[in-house]
Design a protein around this motif. Structure first.
Motif, PDB file in Angstrom:
ATOM      1  N   LEU A 278       0.825  -1.209   0.000  1.00 11.17           N
ATOM      2  CA  LEU A 278       0.000   0.000   0.000  1.00 11.17           C
ATOM      3  C   LEU A 278       0.860   1.261   0.000  1.00 11.17           C
ATOM      4  N   THR A 279       1.949   1.236   0.748  1.00 12.24           N
ATOM      5  CA  THR A 279       2.825   2.414   0.785  1.00 12.24           C
ATOM      6  C   THR A 279       3.482   2.641  -0.560  1.00 12.24           C
ATOM      7  N   ASN A 280       3.850   1.576  -1.257  1.00 11.33           N
ATOM      8  CA  ASN A 280       4.417   1.724  -2.594  1.00 11.33           C
ATOM      9  C   ASN A 280       3.414   2.317  -3.573  1.00 11.33           C
ATOM     10  N   VAL A 281       2.134   1.935  -3.437  1.00 10.88           N
ATOM     11  CA  VAL A 281       1.107   2.492  -4.324  1.00 10.88           C
ATOM     12  C   VAL A 281       1.050   4.005  -4.179  1.00 10.88           C
ATOM     13  N   VAL A 282       1.084   4.497  -2.946  1.00  9.34           N
ATOM     14  CA  VAL A 282       0.985   5.945  -2.715  1.00  9.34           C
ATOM     15  C   VAL A 282       2.289   6.643  -3.069  1.00  9.34           C
ATOM     16  N   ARG A 283       3.397   6.053  -2.700  1.00  9.11           N
ATOM     17  CA  ARG A 283       4.706   6.649  -2.983  1.00  9.11           C
ATOM     18  C   ARG A 283       4.956   6.763  -4.478  1.00  9.11           C
ATOM     19  N   GLY A 284       4.476   5.763  -5.231  1.00  6.32           N
ATOM     20  CA  GLY A 284       4.717   5.727  -6.665  1.00  6.32           C
ATOM     21  C   GLY A 284       5.754   4.677  -7.027  1.00  6.32           C
ATOM     22  N   VAL A 285       5.607   4.119  -8.194  1.00  5.69           N
ATOM     23  CA  VAL A 285       6.537   3.109  -8.696  1.00  5.69           C
ATOM     24  C   VAL A 285       6.908   3.484 -10.127  1.00  5.69           C
ATOM     25  N   PRO A 286       7.997   2.935 -10.648  1.00  3.76           N
ATOM     26  CA  PRO A 286       8.402   3.276 -12.017  1.00  3.76           C
ATOM     27  C   PRO A 286       7.472   2.671 -13.073  1.00  3.76           C
ATOM     28  N   LEU A 287       6.609   3.508 -13.633  1.00  2.35           N
ATOM     29  CA  LEU A 287       5.737   3.108 -14.738  1.00  2.35           C
ATOM     30  C   LEU A 287       6.217   3.820 -15.997  1.00  2.35           C
TER      31      LEU A 287
ATOM     32  N   TRP B  20       6.102  11.640   6.316  1.00  6.44           N
ATOM     33  CA  TRP B  20       6.917  11.432   5.116  1.00  6.44           C
ATOM     34  C   TRP B  20       6.016  11.423   3.875  1.00  6.44           C
ATOM     35  N   LEU B  21       4.921  10.670   3.930  1.00  7.01           N
ATOM     36  CA  LEU B  21       4.005  10.613   2.791  1.00  7.01           C
ATOM     37  C   LEU B  21       3.362  11.962   2.511  1.00  7.01           C
ATOM     38  N   ASN B  22       2.954  12.654   3.563  1.00  8.12           N
ATOM     39  CA  ASN B  22       2.289  13.944   3.370  1.00  8.12           C
ATOM     40  C   ASN B  22       3.228  14.994   2.790  1.00  8.12           C
ATOM     41  N   VAL B  23       4.461  14.998   3.240  1.00 12.12           N
ATOM     42  CA  VAL B  23       5.433  15.948   2.693  1.00 12.12           C
ATOM     43  C   VAL B  23       5.680  15.646   1.222  1.00 12.12           C
ATOM     44  N   ALA B  24       5.707  14.359   0.865  1.00  9.69           N
ATOM     45  CA  ALA B  24       5.991  13.960  -0.518  1.00  9.69           C
ATOM     46  C   ALA B  24       4.813  14.220  -1.454  1.00  9.69           C
TER      47      ALA B  24
ATOM     48  N   TRP C 218      -6.458  17.738   3.073  1.00 11.65           N
ATOM     49  CA  TRP C 218      -7.301  16.748   3.726  1.00 11.65           C
ATOM     50  C   TRP C 218      -6.494  15.579   4.272  1.00 11.65           C
ATOM     51  N   SER C 219      -5.408  15.207   3.607  1.00  5.32           N
ATOM     52  CA  SER C 219      -4.588  14.114   4.134  1.00  5.32           C
ATOM     53  C   SER C 219      -3.869  14.540   5.413  1.00  5.32           C
ATOM     54  N   TRP C 220      -3.548  15.824   5.513  1.00  7.09           N
ATOM     55  CA  TRP C 220      -2.979  16.329   6.771  1.00  7.09           C
ATOM     56  C   TRP C 220      -4.010  16.276   7.888  1.00  7.09           C
ATOM     57  N   VAL C 221      -5.264  16.580   7.548  1.00 12.90           N
ATOM     58  CA  VAL C 221      -6.332  16.530   8.550  1.00 12.90           C
ATOM     59  C   VAL C 221      -6.507  15.112   9.085  1.00 12.90           C
ATOM     60  N   THR C 222      -6.569  14.133   8.194  1.00  9.12           N
ATOM     61  CA  THR C 222      -6.752  12.758   8.641  1.00  9.12           C
ATOM     62  C   THR C 222      -5.521  12.240   9.390  1.00  9.12           C
ATOM     63  N   THR C 223      -4.345  12.756   9.060  1.00 10.12           N
ATOM     64  CA  THR C 223      -3.142  12.396   9.808  1.00 10.12           C
ATOM     65  C   THR C 223      -3.260  12.844  11.256  1.00 10.12           C
TER      66      THR C 223
ATOM     67  N   THR D 126      -8.427   6.049   9.613  1.00  9.80           N
ATOM     68  CA  THR D 126      -7.970   7.371   9.162  1.00  9.80           C
ATOM     69  C   THR D 126      -6.576   7.308   8.540  1.00  9.80           C
ATOM     70  N   ALA D 127      -5.773   6.329   8.936  1.00 10.37           N
ATOM     71  CA  ALA D 127      -4.479   6.148   8.267  1.00 10.37           C
ATOM     72  C   ALA D 127      -4.693   5.731   6.819  1.00 10.37           C
ATOM     73  N   VAL D 128      -5.641   4.814   6.574  1.00 10.71           N
ATOM     74  CA  VAL D 128      -5.969   4.434   5.199  1.00 10.71           C
ATOM     75  C   VAL D 128      -6.536   5.633   4.439  1.00 10.71           C
ATOM     76  N   ALA D 129      -7.375   6.412   5.115  1.00 13.49           N
ATOM     77  CA  ALA D 129      -7.911   7.619   4.484  1.00 13.49           C
ATOM     78  C   ALA D 129      -6.781   8.570   4.085  1.00 13.49           C
ATOM     79  N   THR D 130      -5.776   8.687   4.934  1.00 12.08           N
ATOM     80  CA  THR D 130      -4.618   9.524   4.609  1.00 12.08           C
ATOM     81  C   THR D 130      -3.920   9.015   3.353  1.00 12.08           C
ATOM     82  N   TYR D 131      -3.754   7.704   3.264  1.00 14.41           N
ATOM     83  CA  TYR D 131      -3.120   7.113   2.088  1.00 14.41           C
ATOM     84  C   TYR D 131      -3.899   7.460   0.820  1.00 14.41           C
ATOM     85  N   PHE D 132      -5.218   7.266   0.856  1.00 13.22           N
ATOM     86  CA  PHE D 132      -6.014   7.489  -0.351  1.00 13.22           C
ATOM     87  C   PHE D 132      -6.142   8.972  -0.685  1.00 13.22           C
ATOM     88  N   LEU D 133      -6.187   9.827   0.310  1.00 15.89           N
ATOM     89  CA  LEU D 133      -6.250  11.268   0.051  1.00 15.89           C
ATOM     90  C   LEU D 133      -4.921  11.777  -0.502  1.00 15.89           C
TER      91      LEU D 133
END
Length: 343
Positions: free
Chosen positions: A141-150, A220-224, A229-234, A266-273
Protein backbone atom coordinates in the motif's frame (compact mmCIF):
# COMPACT_ATOMS: atom_id res chain seq x y z
CA UNK A 1 -14.07 13.35 -13.45
CA UNK A 2 -17.22 11.23 -13.29
CA UNK A 3 -19.07 11.04 -9.96
CA UNK A 4 -19.18 7.24 -10.06
CA UNK A 5 -15.42 7.08 -10.64
CA UNK A 6 -14.85 9.19 -7.54
CA UNK A 7 -17.42 7.13 -5.61
CA UNK A 8 -15.68 3.85 -6.36
CA UNK A 9 -12.26 5.25 -5.55
CA UNK A 10 -13.68 6.16 -2.15
CA UNK A 11 -15.40 2.80 -1.73
CA UNK A 12 -12.18 0.92 -2.44
CA UNK A 13 -10.50 3.05 0.19
CA UNK A 14 -13.34 2.18 2.57
CA UNK A 15 -12.86 -1.54 1.87
CA UNK A 16 -9.16 -1.29 2.66
CA UNK A 17 -9.99 0.61 5.85
CA UNK A 18 -12.47 -2.08 6.84
CA UNK A 19 -9.89 -4.76 6.14
CA UNK A 20 -7.17 -3.19 8.29
CA UNK A 21 -9.62 -2.41 11.10
CA UNK A 22 -11.11 -5.92 11.23
CA UNK A 23 -8.31 -8.18 10.01
CA UNK A 24 -5.79 -5.98 11.80
CA UNK A 25 -6.79 -7.09 15.28
CA UNK A 26 -6.79 -10.80 14.43
CA UNK A 27 -3.36 -10.40 12.81
CA UNK A 28 -2.28 -8.85 16.10
CA UNK A 29 -3.75 -11.68 18.18
CA UNK A 30 -2.00 -14.30 16.06
CA UNK A 31 1.32 -12.48 16.16
CA UNK A 32 1.13 -12.06 19.96
CA UNK A 33 0.62 -15.78 20.50
CA UNK A 34 4.21 -16.48 21.70
CA UNK A 35 4.29 -13.56 24.15
CA UNK A 36 0.78 -13.28 25.60
CA UNK A 37 0.27 -17.02 25.18
CA UNK A 38 3.17 -17.93 27.47
CA UNK A 39 1.92 -19.42 30.74
CA UNK A 40 3.45 -20.75 33.95
CA UNK A 41 3.59 -24.31 32.61
CA UNK A 42 2.68 -26.28 29.49
CA UNK A 43 -0.97 -26.68 30.47
CA UNK A 44 -1.40 -23.00 31.30
CA UNK A 45 0.34 -22.01 28.06
CA UNK A 46 -2.03 -24.18 26.04
CA UNK A 47 -5.07 -22.74 27.79
CA UNK A 48 -3.90 -19.15 27.25
CA UNK A 49 -3.28 -19.79 23.56
CA UNK A 50 -6.66 -21.41 23.15
CA UNK A 51 -8.30 -18.41 24.79
CA UNK A 52 -6.51 -16.07 22.41
CA UNK A 53 -7.46 -18.07 19.34
CA UNK A 54 -11.03 -18.47 20.55
CA UNK A 55 -11.47 -14.67 20.67
CA UNK A 56 -10.89 -14.44 16.92
CA UNK A 57 -12.29 -17.85 15.97
CA UNK A 58 -15.73 -16.56 14.89
CA UNK A 59 -14.29 -13.59 12.99
CA UNK A 60 -11.02 -14.21 11.15
CA UNK A 61 -12.46 -15.85 8.03
CA UNK A 62 -15.17 -13.20 7.66
CA UNK A 63 -12.58 -10.45 8.08
CA UNK A 64 -10.63 -11.76 5.09
CA UNK A 65 -13.65 -11.16 2.87
CA UNK A 66 -12.84 -7.45 2.99
CA UNK A 67 -9.52 -8.09 1.22
CA UNK A 68 -11.16 -10.21 -1.46
CA UNK A 69 -13.85 -7.58 -1.96
CA UNK A 70 -11.26 -4.79 -2.22
CA UNK A 71 -9.41 -6.76 -4.90
CA UNK A 72 -12.61 -7.60 -6.76
CA UNK A 73 -13.86 -4.00 -6.64
CA UNK A 74 -10.53 -2.76 -8.00
CA UNK A 75 -10.68 -5.30 -10.83
CA UNK A 76 -14.21 -4.27 -11.82
CA UNK A 77 -14.04 -0.50 -11.25
CA UNK A 78 -10.42 0.22 -12.25
CA UNK A 79 -9.13 -2.65 -14.43
CA UNK A 80 -6.02 -0.73 -15.53
CA UNK A 81 -5.10 -0.13 -11.89
CA UNK A 82 -5.71 -3.78 -11.04
CA UNK A 83 -3.65 -5.08 -13.96
CA UNK A 84 -0.68 -2.82 -13.30
CA UNK A 85 -0.70 -3.25 -9.53
CA UNK A 86 -0.99 -7.02 -9.60
CA UNK A 87 1.74 -7.37 -12.21
CA UNK A 88 4.07 -4.95 -10.40
CA UNK A 89 3.41 -6.48 -6.98
CA UNK A 90 3.04 -10.05 -8.15
CA UNK A 91 5.56 -11.60 -5.76
CA UNK A 92 4.62 -9.58 -2.64
CA UNK A 93 0.90 -10.26 -3.19
CA UNK A 94 1.63 -13.95 -3.78
CA UNK A 95 3.51 -14.01 -0.48
CA UNK A 96 0.52 -12.36 1.21
CA UNK A 97 -1.73 -15.13 -0.10
CA UNK A 98 0.74 -17.81 1.03
CA UNK A 99 0.92 -16.21 4.49
CA UNK A 100 -2.87 -16.14 4.75
CA UNK A 101 -3.24 -19.73 3.55
CA UNK A 102 -0.61 -21.07 5.96
CA UNK A 103 -2.11 -19.04 8.81
CA UNK A 104 -5.61 -20.28 8.06
CA UNK A 105 -4.41 -23.87 7.95
CA UNK A 106 -3.00 -23.31 11.42
CA UNK A 107 -6.40 -22.19 12.70
CA UNK A 108 -8.15 -25.16 11.12
CA UNK A 109 -5.67 -27.96 11.91
CA UNK A 110 -4.19 -26.93 15.26
CA UNK A 111 -6.81 -28.80 17.28
CA UNK A 112 -6.99 -31.91 15.14
CA UNK A 113 -4.58 -33.81 17.40
CA UNK A 114 -4.00 -33.84 21.13
CA UNK A 115 -0.26 -33.57 20.63
CA UNK A 116 2.00 -30.75 21.87
CA UNK A 117 4.45 -30.99 18.95
CA UNK A 118 1.59 -30.92 16.43
CA UNK A 119 0.12 -27.79 18.03
CA UNK A 120 3.52 -26.11 18.29
CA UNK A 121 4.13 -26.48 14.56
CA UNK A 122 0.74 -25.01 13.66
CA UNK A 123 1.34 -22.19 16.15
CA UNK A 124 4.45 -21.29 14.16
CA UNK A 125 2.31 -21.18 11.01
CA UNK A 126 -0.22 -18.88 12.70
CA UNK A 127 2.45 -16.58 14.09
CA UNK A 128 4.45 -16.42 10.86
CA UNK A 129 1.39 -15.72 8.73
CA UNK A 130 0.10 -13.13 11.18
CA UNK A 131 3.39 -11.22 11.03
CA UNK A 132 4.14 -11.57 7.32
CA UNK A 133 0.70 -10.62 5.97
CA UNK A 134 0.31 -7.13 7.55
CA UNK A 135 3.97 -6.37 6.91
CA UNK A 136 3.64 -7.15 3.20
CA UNK A 137 0.27 -5.40 2.88
CA UNK A 138 1.81 -2.27 4.42
CA UNK A 139 4.75 -2.39 2.01
CA UNK A 140 2.42 -2.78 -0.98
CA UNK A 141 0.00 0.00 0.00
CA UNK A 142 2.82 2.41 0.78
CA UNK A 143 4.42 1.72 -2.59
CA UNK A 144 1.11 2.49 -4.32
CA UNK A 145 0.98 5.95 -2.71
CA UNK A 146 4.71 6.65 -2.98
CA UNK A 147 4.72 5.73 -6.66
CA UNK A 148 6.54 3.11 -8.70
CA UNK A 149 8.40 3.28 -12.02
CA UNK A 150 5.74 3.11 -14.74
CA UNK A 151 6.81 3.69 -18.33
CA UNK A 152 4.96 5.63 -21.05
CA UNK A 153 2.53 2.71 -21.45
CA UNK A 154 1.88 2.54 -17.68
CA UNK A 155 3.80 -0.75 -17.51
CA UNK A 156 5.89 -1.51 -14.44
CA UNK A 157 9.59 -0.97 -15.16
CA UNK A 158 11.09 -1.98 -11.82
CA UNK A 159 11.81 -5.21 -9.95
CA UNK A 160 11.28 -6.66 -6.49
CA UNK A 161 14.06 -4.59 -4.94
CA UNK A 162 12.43 -1.40 -6.26
CA UNK A 163 9.58 -2.08 -3.85
CA UNK A 164 11.92 -2.56 -0.89
CA UNK A 165 12.64 1.13 -0.42
CA UNK A 166 12.96 2.82 3.01
CA UNK A 167 9.53 4.50 3.00
CA UNK A 168 7.64 1.36 2.00
CA UNK A 169 9.50 -0.82 4.50
CA UNK A 170 8.66 1.75 7.17
CA UNK A 171 5.03 1.61 6.05
CA UNK A 172 5.06 -2.18 6.41
CA UNK A 173 6.48 -1.96 9.93
CA UNK A 174 3.86 0.65 10.82
CA UNK A 175 0.96 -1.54 9.68
CA UNK A 176 2.46 -4.49 11.59
CA UNK A 177 2.92 -2.43 14.76
CA UNK A 178 -0.61 -1.03 14.52
CA UNK A 179 -1.99 -4.55 14.09
CA UNK A 180 -0.11 -5.70 17.19
CA UNK A 181 -1.47 -2.79 19.22
CA UNK A 182 -4.98 -3.28 17.87
CA UNK A 183 -4.76 -6.99 18.70
CA UNK A 184 -3.53 -6.35 22.25
CA UNK A 185 -6.43 -3.96 22.91
CA UNK A 186 -8.86 -6.49 21.43
CA UNK A 187 -7.54 -9.20 23.76
CA UNK A 188 -7.83 -6.85 26.74
CA UNK A 189 -11.43 -6.21 25.71
CA UNK A 190 -12.36 -9.85 25.09
CA UNK A 191 -10.58 -11.73 27.88
CA UNK A 192 -10.53 -11.87 31.66
CA UNK A 193 -7.88 -12.69 34.22
CA UNK A 194 -4.14 -12.58 33.63
CA UNK A 195 -4.37 -12.43 29.83
CA UNK A 196 -6.41 -9.24 30.08
CA UNK A 197 -3.87 -7.60 32.38
CA UNK A 198 -0.89 -8.73 30.30
CA UNK A 199 -2.57 -7.51 27.10
CA UNK A 200 -3.20 -4.08 28.63
CA UNK A 201 0.44 -3.71 29.68
CA UNK A 202 1.77 -4.86 26.34
CA UNK A 203 -0.76 -2.70 24.48
CA UNK A 204 0.60 0.46 26.06
CA UNK A 205 4.17 -0.34 25.04
CA UNK A 206 3.17 -1.38 21.54
CA UNK A 207 0.99 1.72 21.19
CA UNK A 208 3.91 4.03 21.91
CA UNK A 209 6.08 2.21 19.36
CA UNK A 210 3.27 2.41 16.82
CA UNK A 211 2.82 6.12 17.46
CA UNK A 212 6.47 6.78 16.67
CA UNK A 213 6.43 4.73 13.47
CA UNK A 214 3.09 6.15 12.30
CA UNK A 215 4.14 9.76 12.79
CA UNK A 216 7.27 9.29 10.68
CA UNK A 217 5.45 7.33 7.95
CA UNK A 218 2.46 9.66 7.58
CA UNK A 219 4.55 12.82 7.76
CA UNK A 220 6.92 11.43 5.12
CA UNK A 221 4.00 10.61 2.79
CA UNK A 222 2.29 13.94 3.37
CA UNK A 223 5.43 15.95 2.69
CA UNK A 224 5.99 13.96 -0.52
CA UNK A 225 2.47 13.93 -1.95
CA UNK A 226 -0.03 15.10 0.65
CA UNK A 227 -3.02 17.44 0.49
CA UNK A 228 -4.84 19.56 3.05
CA UNK A 229 -7.30 16.75 3.73
CA UNK A 230 -4.59 14.11 4.13
CA UNK A 231 -2.98 16.33 6.77
CA UNK A 232 -6.33 16.53 8.55
CA UNK A 233 -6.75 12.76 8.64
CA UNK A 234 -3.14 12.40 9.81
CA UNK A 235 -3.90 14.58 12.81
CA UNK A 236 -7.08 12.59 13.52
CA UNK A 237 -5.13 9.32 13.34
CA UNK A 238 -2.49 10.63 15.75
CA UNK A 239 -5.05 11.95 18.25
CA UNK A 240 -7.06 8.70 18.09
CA UNK A 241 -3.97 6.59 18.76
CA UNK A 242 -2.85 8.70 21.72
CA UNK A 243 -6.40 8.64 23.10
CA UNK A 244 -6.45 4.84 22.70
CA UNK A 245 -3.20 4.48 24.65
CA UNK A 246 -4.55 6.71 27.43
CA UNK A 247 -7.87 4.82 27.58
CA UNK A 248 -5.95 1.56 27.84
CA UNK A 249 -3.95 2.81 30.82
CA UNK A 250 -7.25 3.71 32.51
CA UNK A 251 -8.72 0.25 31.95
CA UNK A 252 -11.16 1.44 29.28
CA UNK A 253 -10.48 -1.37 26.84
CA UNK A 254 -13.52 -0.67 24.69
CA UNK A 255 -12.47 2.92 24.04
CA UNK A 256 -8.89 1.81 23.48
CA UNK A 257 -10.03 -0.64 20.80
CA UNK A 258 -12.25 2.00 19.18
CA UNK A 259 -9.27 4.38 19.19
CA UNK A 260 -6.99 2.02 17.27
CA UNK A 261 -9.86 1.20 14.90
CA UNK A 262 -10.22 4.93 14.15
CA UNK A 263 -6.44 5.18 13.76
CA UNK A 264 -6.38 2.37 11.19
CA UNK A 265 -9.34 3.82 9.26
CA UNK A 266 -7.97 7.37 9.16
CA UNK A 267 -4.48 6.15 8.27
CA UNK A 268 -5.97 4.43 5.20
CA UNK A 269 -7.91 7.62 4.48
CA UNK A 270 -4.62 9.52 4.61
CA UNK A 271 -3.12 7.11 2.09
CA UNK A 272 -6.01 7.49 -0.35
CA UNK A 273 -6.25 11.27 0.05
CA UNK A 274 -2.51 11.56 -0.58
CA UNK A 275 -2.90 9.29 -3.61
CA UNK A 276 -5.84 11.22 -5.17
CA UNK A 277 -6.39 11.87 -8.11
CA UNK A 278 -3.90 9.15 -9.06
CA UNK A 279 -4.45 5.49 -8.41
CA UNK A 280 -0.86 4.57 -9.23
CA UNK A 281 1.61 7.41 -9.77
CA UNK A 282 4.83 6.93 -11.69
CA UNK A 283 8.27 7.91 -10.46
CA UNK A 284 9.72 8.09 -13.98
CA UNK A 285 10.07 11.47 -15.71
CA UNK A 286 8.69 10.13 -18.99
CA UNK A 287 6.24 7.72 -17.44
CA UNK A 288 2.45 7.77 -17.43
CA UNK A 289 0.63 7.69 -14.12
CA UNK A 290 -2.65 5.88 -13.75
CA UNK A 291 -5.43 8.18 -12.56
CA UNK A 292 -9.03 7.75 -11.50
CA UNK A 293 -10.10 8.80 -14.99
CA UNK A 294 -7.75 6.85 -17.27
CA UNK A 295 -7.86 3.61 -15.24
CA UNK A 296 -11.61 3.27 -14.70
CA UNK A 297 -14.21 1.00 -16.27
CA UNK A 298 -17.04 2.20 -18.48
CA UNK A 299 -19.91 4.24 -16.98
CA UNK A 300 -22.29 1.30 -17.50
CA UNK A 301 -20.04 -1.05 -15.52
CA UNK A 302 -19.82 1.45 -12.67
CA UNK A 303 -23.61 1.89 -12.65
CA UNK A 304 -24.18 -1.88 -12.43
CA UNK A 305 -21.62 -2.18 -9.64
CA UNK A 306 -23.22 0.68 -7.72
CA UNK A 307 -26.62 -1.00 -7.91
CA UNK A 308 -25.18 -4.28 -6.64
CA UNK A 309 -23.34 -2.50 -3.84
CA UNK A 310 -26.52 -0.76 -2.69
CA UNK A 311 -28.23 -4.15 -2.32
CA UNK A 312 -25.50 -6.32 -0.84
CA UNK A 313 -23.42 -3.92 1.30
CA UNK A 314 -26.12 -3.43 3.98
CA UNK A 315 -26.57 -7.22 4.17
CA UNK A 316 -22.85 -7.77 4.71
CA UNK A 317 -22.67 -5.05 7.36
CA UNK A 318 -25.70 -6.44 9.20
CA UNK A 319 -24.46 -10.01 9.44
CA UNK A 320 -20.96 -8.79 10.38
CA UNK A 321 -22.41 -6.67 13.19
CA UNK A 322 -24.60 -9.58 14.31
CA UNK A 323 -21.57 -11.88 14.50
CA UNK A 324 -19.65 -9.46 16.71
CA UNK A 325 -22.71 -8.90 18.90
CA UNK A 326 -23.29 -12.64 19.34
CA UNK A 327 -19.70 -13.30 20.42
CA UNK A 328 -19.34 -10.18 22.56
CA UNK A 329 -18.66 -11.78 25.97
CA UNK A 330 -15.28 -12.11 27.63
CA UNK A 331 -13.59 -15.48 28.02
CA UNK A 332 -10.79 -16.71 30.26
CA UNK A 333 -8.69 -19.80 30.86
CA UNK A 334 -11.36 -21.16 33.21
CA UNK A 335 -13.64 -21.54 30.18
CA UNK A 336 -11.17 -23.82 28.38
CA UNK A 337 -11.56 -27.58 28.97
CA UNK A 338 -8.78 -30.09 28.54
CA UNK A 339 -7.79 -30.44 24.86
CA UNK A 340 -9.66 -33.13 22.96
CA UNK A 341 -8.50 -34.47 19.61
CA UNK A 342 -10.98 -34.00 16.76
CA UNK A 343 -11.42 -37.12 14.64
Amino acid sequence: MDTLQLLWFGLIGLLWAGYLVLEGFDFGVGALLPSLGAGTDAEDTEKRRRVMLTTIGPHWDGNEVWLLTAGGATFAAFPEWYATMFSAFYLPLLLVLVALIVRNMGFEYRGKRDDATWRKRWDIAIIGGSVAAPLLVGVALTNVVRGVPLDADSEYAGNLFTLLNPLSLLGGLTVLALSLTHGAFFLALKTSGSIREDARRMGTVLGLVTAGLAVVTLLWLNVATGSVWSWVTTVVAAVALLAAIYANTQGREGWAFIGTAVTAATAVATYFLALYPDVMPTTLAGGRSLTIENASSSPLTLKIMTGAALVFTPIVLLYTAYTYYTFRKRIGTHHIPAPVAVK
